[in-house]
Design a protein around this motif. Structure first.
Motif, PDB file in Angstrom:
ATOM      1  N   UNK A  25      -3.523  -7.770   4.315  1.00 11.17           N
ATOM      2  CA  UNK A  25      -2.270  -7.025   4.201  1.00 11.17           C
ATOM      3  C   UNK A  25      -2.353  -5.870   3.230  1.00 11.17           C
ATOM      4  N   UNK A  26      -2.927  -6.103   2.057  1.00 13.01           N
ATOM      5  CA  UNK A  26      -3.041  -5.017   1.078  1.00 13.01           C
ATOM      6  C   UNK A  26      -3.990  -3.930   1.581  1.00 13.01           C
ATOM      7  N   UNK A  27      -5.050  -4.347   2.268  1.00 12.75           N
ATOM      8  CA  UNK A  27      -5.989  -3.389   2.841  1.00 12.75           C
ATOM      9  C   UNK A  27      -5.321  -2.562   3.936  1.00 12.75           C
ATOM     10  N   UNK A  28      -4.555  -3.235   4.805  1.00 11.70           N
ATOM     11  CA  UNK A  28      -3.887  -2.535   5.897  1.00 11.70           C
ATOM     12  C   UNK A  28      -2.787  -1.616   5.376  1.00 11.70           C
ATOM     13  N   UNK A  29      -2.084  -2.056   4.328  1.00  9.33           N
ATOM     14  CA  UNK A  29      -1.060  -1.209   3.718  1.00  9.33           C
ATOM     15  C   UNK A  29      -1.669   0.109   3.264  1.00  9.33           C
ATOM     16  N   UNK A  30      -2.812   0.001   2.602  1.00 10.08           N
ATOM     17  CA  UNK A  30      -3.500   1.196   2.128  1.00 10.08           C
ATOM     18  C   UNK A  30      -3.960   2.063   3.296  1.00 10.08           C
ATOM     19  N   UNK A  72       4.652   0.840   4.394  1.00  8.69           N
ATOM     20  CA  UNK A  72       3.848   2.006   4.030  1.00  8.69           C
ATOM     21  C   UNK A  72       4.581   3.291   4.409  1.00  8.69           C
ATOM     22  N   UNK A  73       5.244   3.281   5.576  1.00  8.18           N
ATOM     23  CA  UNK A  73       6.011   4.459   5.990  1.00  8.18           C
ATOM     24  C   UNK A  73       7.198   4.697   5.062  1.00  8.18           C
ATOM     25  N   UNK A  74       7.879   3.609   4.670  1.00 11.34           N
ATOM     26  CA  UNK A  74       9.001   3.744   3.737  1.00 11.34           C
ATOM     27  C   UNK A  74       8.512   4.278   2.397  1.00 11.34           C
ATOM     28  N   UNK A  75       7.395   3.742   1.919  1.00  7.94           N
ATOM     29  CA  UNK A  75       6.816   4.196   0.658  1.00  7.94           C
ATOM     30  C   UNK A  75       6.444   5.673   0.754  1.00  7.94           C
ATOM     31  N   UNK A  76       5.769   6.015   1.847  1.00  5.80           N
ATOM     32  CA  UNK A  76       5.339   7.397   2.025  1.00  5.80           C
ATOM     33  C   UNK A  76       6.533   8.337   2.136  1.00  5.80           C
ATOM     34  N   UNK A  77       7.544   7.928   2.908  1.00  9.33           N
ATOM     35  CA  UNK A  77       8.736   8.759   3.048  1.00  9.33           C
ATOM     36  C   UNK A  77       9.446   8.978   1.734  1.00  9.33           C
ATOM     37  N   UNK A  78       9.504   7.940   0.907  1.00  6.42           N
ATOM     38  CA  UNK A  78      10.152   8.061  -0.396  1.00  6.42           C
ATOM     39  C   UNK A  78       9.385   9.025  -1.294  1.00  6.42           C
ATOM     40  N   UNK A  79       8.057   8.912  -1.290  1.00  9.28           N
ATOM     41  CA  UNK A  79       7.235   9.808  -2.108  1.00  9.28           C
ATOM     42  C   UNK A  79       7.366  11.253  -1.635  1.00  9.28           C
ATOM     43  N   UNK A  80       7.325  11.464  -0.305  1.00 10.03           N
ATOM     44  CA  UNK A  80       7.451  12.825   0.234  1.00 10.03           C
ATOM     45  C   UNK A  80       8.789  13.452  -0.132  1.00 10.03           C
ATOM     46  N   UNK A  81       9.831  12.646  -0.101  1.00 11.70           N
ATOM     47  CA  UNK A  81      11.152  13.143  -0.494  1.00 11.70           C
ATOM     48  C   UNK A  81      11.172  13.477  -1.982  1.00 11.70           C
ATOM     49  N   UNK A  82      10.576  12.608  -2.794  1.00 14.82           N
ATOM     50  CA  UNK A  82      10.581  12.802  -4.246  1.00 14.82           C
ATOM     51  C   UNK A  82       9.815  14.051  -4.675  1.00 14.82           C
ATOM     52  N   UNK A  84      -2.985  13.762  -1.466  1.00 13.26           N
ATOM     53  CA  UNK A  84      -4.333  13.354  -1.884  1.00 13.26           C
ATOM     54  C   UNK A  84      -4.329  11.934  -2.442  1.00 13.26           C
ATOM     55  N   UNK A  85      -3.368  11.620  -3.290  1.00 11.48           N
ATOM     56  CA  UNK A  85      -3.303  10.291  -3.892  1.00 11.48           C
ATOM     57  C   UNK A  85      -2.984   9.218  -2.849  1.00 11.48           C
ATOM     58  N   UNK A  86      -2.203   9.570  -1.847  1.00 13.93           N
ATOM     59  CA  UNK A  86      -1.906   8.600  -0.791  1.00 13.93           C
ATOM     60  C   UNK A  86      -3.144   8.283   0.030  1.00 13.93           C
ATOM     61  N   UNK A  87      -4.115   9.168   0.021  1.00 13.06           N
ATOM     62  CA  UNK A  87      -5.342   8.936   0.776  1.00 13.06           C
ATOM     63  C   UNK A  87      -6.481   8.396  -0.084  1.00 13.06           C
ATOM     64  N   UNK A  88      -6.264   8.294  -1.403  1.00 16.08           N
ATOM     65  CA  UNK A  88      -7.351   7.840  -2.282  1.00 16.08           C
ATOM     66  C   UNK A  88      -6.918   6.737  -3.247  1.00 16.08           C
ATOM     67  N   UNK A  89      -5.989   7.052  -4.152  1.00 10.70           N
ATOM     68  CA  UNK A  89      -5.598   6.087  -5.175  1.00 10.70           C
ATOM     69  C   UNK A  89      -4.927   4.857  -4.564  1.00 10.70           C
ATOM     70  N   UNK A  90      -4.000   5.068  -3.637  1.00 10.29           N
ATOM     71  CA  UNK A  90      -3.317   3.935  -3.008  1.00 10.29           C
ATOM     72  C   UNK A  90      -4.310   3.030  -2.264  1.00 10.29           C
ATOM     73  N   UNK A  91      -5.242   3.586  -1.457  1.00 13.79           N
ATOM     74  CA  UNK A  91      -6.254   2.716  -0.850  1.00 13.79           C
ATOM     75  C   UNK A  91      -7.089   1.941  -1.866  1.00 13.79           C
ATOM     76  N   UNK A 140      -5.253  -0.997  -2.951  1.00 11.08           N
ATOM     77  CA  UNK A 140      -5.272  -1.987  -1.879  1.00 11.08           C
ATOM     78  C   UNK A 140      -6.584  -2.746  -1.821  1.00 11.08           C
ATOM     79  N   UNK A 141      -7.696  -2.039  -1.978  1.00 13.87           N
ATOM     80  CA  UNK A 141      -9.007  -2.686  -1.941  1.00 13.87           C
ATOM     81  C   UNK A 141      -9.165  -3.687  -3.095  1.00 13.87           C
ATOM     82  N   UNK A 142      -8.672  -3.335  -4.265  1.00 14.21           N
ATOM     83  CA  UNK A 142      -8.751  -4.239  -5.407  1.00 14.21           C
ATOM     84  C   UNK A 142      -7.954  -5.515  -5.146  1.00 14.21           C
TER      85      UNK A 142
END
Length: 471
Positions: A252-257, A391-401, A420-427, A430-432
C-alpha cells in the motif's frame, strides 16, 4: 514426454490465457490513474482539490463494498459457471461502458459537471470491484505451488506491461492524433477503443479456469447445513492474518507513492521539462522489456530467497535509484536515469507483492483451515483503489496549496518544486514504509515450503478420486 499435473494445476496455455486479463486490468486502471486527474481539472474544469475529493469519497464507498464482494464470491457456487467466472464474464461489458462515461465531457456546467464526476466515478469503482476481486483470485485455482504461482504472476505482470506501454507511450499520441489532450472528442474515441479491447480480454481471461472453476458439491453441502462464516468472523480472520497485514502495508505505501508519481508525471514533463512529454514513452518500453525478462528469473529467485527478502532488497534499491532525480531534477539525464531504472523495481516489486497477497490467503488457510481467498483478494483491490484515491486527494491538495493554474503555460517555481518532490521524496518515504512492513512479514522461504506441502496434502486428500491432467 508429456508433463503430468495433478488436478488443480493449470496447463501452461491456461496460465497465458489468464494473464491476458492483466492487459485489460492495466489498460483501464493505469489510464484512470494517470489521466483522470488531468481530465477532471483541465476538461471538466473541476478544481484539483475537488477532483482529489471525488476519488477519496469513492474509496470510502469501497471500504464496505470490497470486502462484501469478496464474501459474495467466496460463497458463490453456480452449477454452470463455477465461483469466479460469472462476475468477470458478465461484469466486464458494464465496466467498459462506465469507463467510457468516466472520460466523457458532458458540458453541464460547473456544478453539474462536479455531480456527474462524483456519480460516474463511484459507479466505475463499484463495477471495477465486481470484475477485479474474482479475477485476481484466479491464480489460487491455477496452482498450489508457491514458486510456480510466482511465475504465474510474472507472466501476468509481463503481459500487463503491454497495456502499461500503451498507456504511457501511445495514449498521448493517440489523443493528439484525434484532436489533442484538451479535446473532449479525442478522449471519447481513445477510451472507446480501450473499453472494447479490455472487455474482450477480461472474458478470454476467465476462460483460463473453465475446467478448474466448477461447481463444488462440498461447498453446497456446507451451505445447506448453515456452516458458514459471518461477516464479522470473515473480517476478523483477515485482520488476524499477519502475513496479509504486512504485505498490505508494504504494498500500500509503495503503491501510494507510485500513484502520486504516475499522476504527477504528465505535469512534471509538461512544466518542469519544458513540454518533453515525448520522453514518457521510453519508460513504457523499459517496463515492458523488464517484465518479460522477469518470466525467466523470478521463479528461481523466489525459490531461493523467498518473497520477504526479495521485496526488501528491491525496495532498498528503489530508494538509491530515486536519489539522482531528487537532487538533479532539472537534468533530463538524471530524470530519465531514475525513471527508467525505477520502472524495473516497480514492475518487480508489484509482481512479488501480488504473489505475496495470494500466499497470505494460503497462510490463512494453513493456520486456520478457512479458505477465504476472494475476501483476501478484495483487500488487495481495496488497497489499490485507496492508494489511487488518497494519492489523488493528497496531490490535489498540494497543487491547490502551491497555486497550480491550468491556464498558465509556465507554472511558478514553487509549483514545479512540488511536482519534483511528488515524484521523488514521496516515493522514497513510501519505499521506507514498505521496508518496515516486510521486516515483520512472518514467512521465510522455509515457512513457504512447509505451507505449500501442507496445503498440497490437503488438496490431494480432497481430490484423491479425481483424474490427472496431461499435456
Amino acid at each position: 514426454m508429456a508433463k503430468t499435473l495433478a488436478r488443480g494445476e493449470a496447463k501452461e496455455k491456461d496460465i497465458w490465457l489468464y494473464s491476458l486479463g492483466n492487459i485489460a486490468n492495466n489498460l483501464i486502471f493505469l489510464f484512470v490513474g494517470t489521466y483522470v486527474m488531468y481530465f477532471f481539472t483541465n476538461l471538466l474544469k473541476i478544481s484539483p482539490f475537488q477532483a482529489g475529493l471525488i476519488l477519496m469519497v469513492a474509496r470510502l464507498v469501497d471500504a464496505v463494498t470490497d470486502p462484501l464482494m469478496g464474501m459474495i464470491v467466496d460463497r458463490t457456487n453456480t452449477k454452470h459457471w463455477g465461483k469466479y467466472r460469472p462476475f468477470i464474464v458478465f461484469g466486464a461489458p458494464f465496466l467498459g461502458i462506465i469507463f467510457v462515461l468516466l472520460f466523457t465531457c458532458p458540458q453541464f456546467g460547473p456544478v453539474m459537471n462536479l455531480v456527474y464526476a462524483y456519480v460516474i466515478y463511484i459507479m466505475y469503482s463499484l463495477v471495477w470491484t465486481v470484475v477485479q476481486i474474482p479475477q485476481l483470485a484466479l491464480p489460487i485455482m491455477l496452482s498450489n505451488d508457491v514458486a510456480r504461482r510466482t511465475r504465474i504472476q510474472s507472466i501476468f505482470q509481463a503481459l500487463g506491461t503491454i497495456a502499461s506501454l500503451a498507456v504511457t507511450s501511445f495514449a498521448l499520441p493517440l489523443l493528439n492524433h484525434f484532436g489533442g489532450q484538451d479535446d473532449p472528442h479525442a478522449w471519447t474515441v481513445v477510451v472507446i477503443g480501450i473499453a472494447v479491447v479490455a472487455t474482450i480480454l477480461f472474458i478470454l481471461s476467465a476462460q483460463s479456469v473453465r475446467k478448474l472453476d466448477v461447481y463444488n458439491p462440498a461447498q453446497a453441502e456446507k451451505k445447506d447445513s448453515g456452516a458458514k462464516m459471518s461477516f464479522a468472523q470473515s473480517m476478523a480472520a483477515v485482520f488476524k492474518n499477519r502475513a496479509l497485514v504486512c504485505v498490505l502495508i508494504a504494498y500500500g505505501t509503495d503503491m501510494f507513492a507510485m500513484q502520486i508519481s504516475n499522476a504527477a508525471r504528465l505535469y512534471f514533463f509538461t512544466y518542469n521539462l519544458g513540454g518533453r512529454t515525448d520522453l514518457i514513452s521510453y519508460i513504457g518500453y523499459v517496463g515492458t522489456i523488464v517484465s518479460f525478462l522477469m518470466i525467466f528469473f523470478v521463479q528461481p529467485l523466489v525459490a531461493k530467497t523467498g518473497k520477504k527478502w526479495s521485496i526488501i532488497v528491491v525496495e532498498a534499491l528503489a530508494i538509491l535509484l530515486t536519489l539522482p532525480m531528487m537532487f538533479m531534477g532539472k537534468s533530463v539525464t538524471a530524470v530519465m536515469f531514475t525513471l527508467l531504472t525505477i520502472a524495473f523495481t516497480q514492475n518487480l516489486n508489484n509482481m512479488l507483492s501480488r504473489a505475496a497477497v495470494l500466499d497470505s490467503a494460503n497462510y490463512s488457510e494453513w493456520k486456520t483451515g478457512m479458505n477465504n481467498s476472494a475476501l483476501v483478494s478484495s483487500t488487495f483491490t481495496f488497497i489499490n483503489k485507496c492508494c489511487q484515491a488518497f494519492s489523488a486527494f493528497f496531490m490535489g491538495s498540494i497543487m491547490t496549496a502551491v497555486g497550480y493554474d491550468e491556464a498558465l503555460a509556465v507554472q511558478s517555481e514553487g509549483t514545479q518544486t512540488a511536482f519534483l518532490l511528488m515524484m521523488t521524496l514521496i516515493p522514497i518515504i513510501g519505499y521506507v514504509c514498505s521496508l518496515v512492513g516486510m521486516r515483520f512479514y512472518p514467512m521465510s522461504r522455509k515457512d513457504e515450503i512447509e505451507m505449500q506441502e501442507a496445503l498440497r496434502a490437503k488438496r490431494a486428500a480432497e481430490r484423491q478420486d479425481e483424474p490427472q491432467i496431461d499435456f
